[in-house]
Design an enzyme around this catalytic site. Structure first.
Site, short mmCIF file in Angstrom:
data_model
loop_
_atom_site.label_atom_id
_atom_site.label_comp_id
_atom_site.label_asym_id
_atom_site.label_seq_id
_atom_site.Cartn_x
_atom_site.Cartn_y
_atom_site.Cartn_z
N GLU A 43 0.86 -1.18 0.00
CA GLU A 43 0.00 0.00 0.00
C GLU A 43 0.89 1.23 0.00
O GLU A 43 1.76 1.37 0.86
CB GLU A 43 -0.92 0.03 1.22
N ASP A 117 -3.03 11.89 -3.18
CA ASP A 117 -3.14 13.32 -3.45
C ASP A 117 -3.45 13.52 -4.93
O ASP A 117 -2.71 13.05 -5.79
CB ASP A 117 -1.82 14.00 -3.09
N LYS A 121 -3.56 20.79 -10.00
CA LYS A 121 -3.01 21.71 -10.99
C LYS A 121 -2.28 20.95 -12.09
O LYS A 121 -1.52 20.02 -11.81
CB LYS A 121 -2.08 22.71 -10.32
N GLU A 194 -12.18 7.16 3.56
CA GLU A 194 -13.29 6.69 2.73
C GLU A 194 -14.59 6.64 3.51
O GLU A 194 -15.65 7.05 3.01
CB GLU A 194 -12.95 5.31 2.18
#
Length: 214
Positions: A43, A117, A121, A194
């Site tokens: 992970e 993340d 942009k 979540e």
């Protein structure tokens, strides 16, 4: 949300048996760390640790490694283990962009990307964990039929990722734009993030991608 700095976090990590202080030593030999030849699932980014801890408990025949850059995040995750030595679970503080320093070619069977993340942009696209350079790294460390499982609440990141998978010849399946309303929900292990956002009605996007060795 920014995590506050925890003085002495790196030193505190060494008190937990699930934390690996010298991960580079095990490159190509993680079977020695776990004492078996079971498949390795990784992970990238461990959050508060619920996801990886739950998987380790449910699947004792699989070895799980959480890779996280920030010591404070790793510390919060390992604290869930309550100082227990869980034989098939390890936490590593390391930069995920350097996975080839941690793992030998084709040493991993599966990679999880949970709520990474989104770097919204355009000029930051190369930092997204599903950008082509990262996918090429995953291909290098994954076994020939290795898998990448991704979950996100960010639709733009999800669509970007699907396009990247296609461009880099990853084979996709179990694509859903609303995980918790799909047939995949039954076996889903939720992260803390979540659970919080889905309770507010936020849709969760998910995809599985298999790499094709070039």
């Amino acid at each position: 949300m920014r995590l506050r700095n925890i003085p002495g976090a790196e030193a505190a990590l060494r008190e937990y048996p699930t934390f690996v202080d010298n991960p580079l030593f095990y490159k190509g030999n993680w079977k020695e760390r776990f004492g078996n030849n079971n498949p390795i699932h990784v992970e990238i980014g461990c959050g508060k640790g619920r996801f990886i801890n739950t998987l380790a408990e449910r699947h004792p025949d699989i070895n799980f490694i959480a890779v996280e850059l920030k010591a404070e995040v790793v510390l919060r995750a390992v604290q869930r283990t309550e100082y227990k030595a869980i034989p098939n679970l390890a936490f590593v503080q390391y930069d995920a962009s350097k996975l080839t320093e941690l793992f030998a070619d084709h040493e991993i069977s599966r990679i999880y990307l949970n709520f990474s993340d989104p770097w919204p942009k355009t000029r930051h696209a190369k930092r997204r964990l599903t950008y082509k350079s990262f996918l090429n790294t995953y291909r290098q460390v994954l076994v020939a039929d290795g898998e990448l499982h991704m979950k996100t609440d960010n639709e733009n990141l999800f669509e970007f990722s699907l396009n990247q998978f296609a461009a880099e010849r990853f084979q996709m399946r179990n694509i859903t734009f609303d995980l918790h309303q799909s047939k995949l929900a039954a076996d889903n292990v939720m992260t803390e993030y979540e659970e919080r956002f889905s309770s507010r009605g936020q849709r969760i996007y998910r995809v599985e991608a298999s790499c094709v060795i070039k």
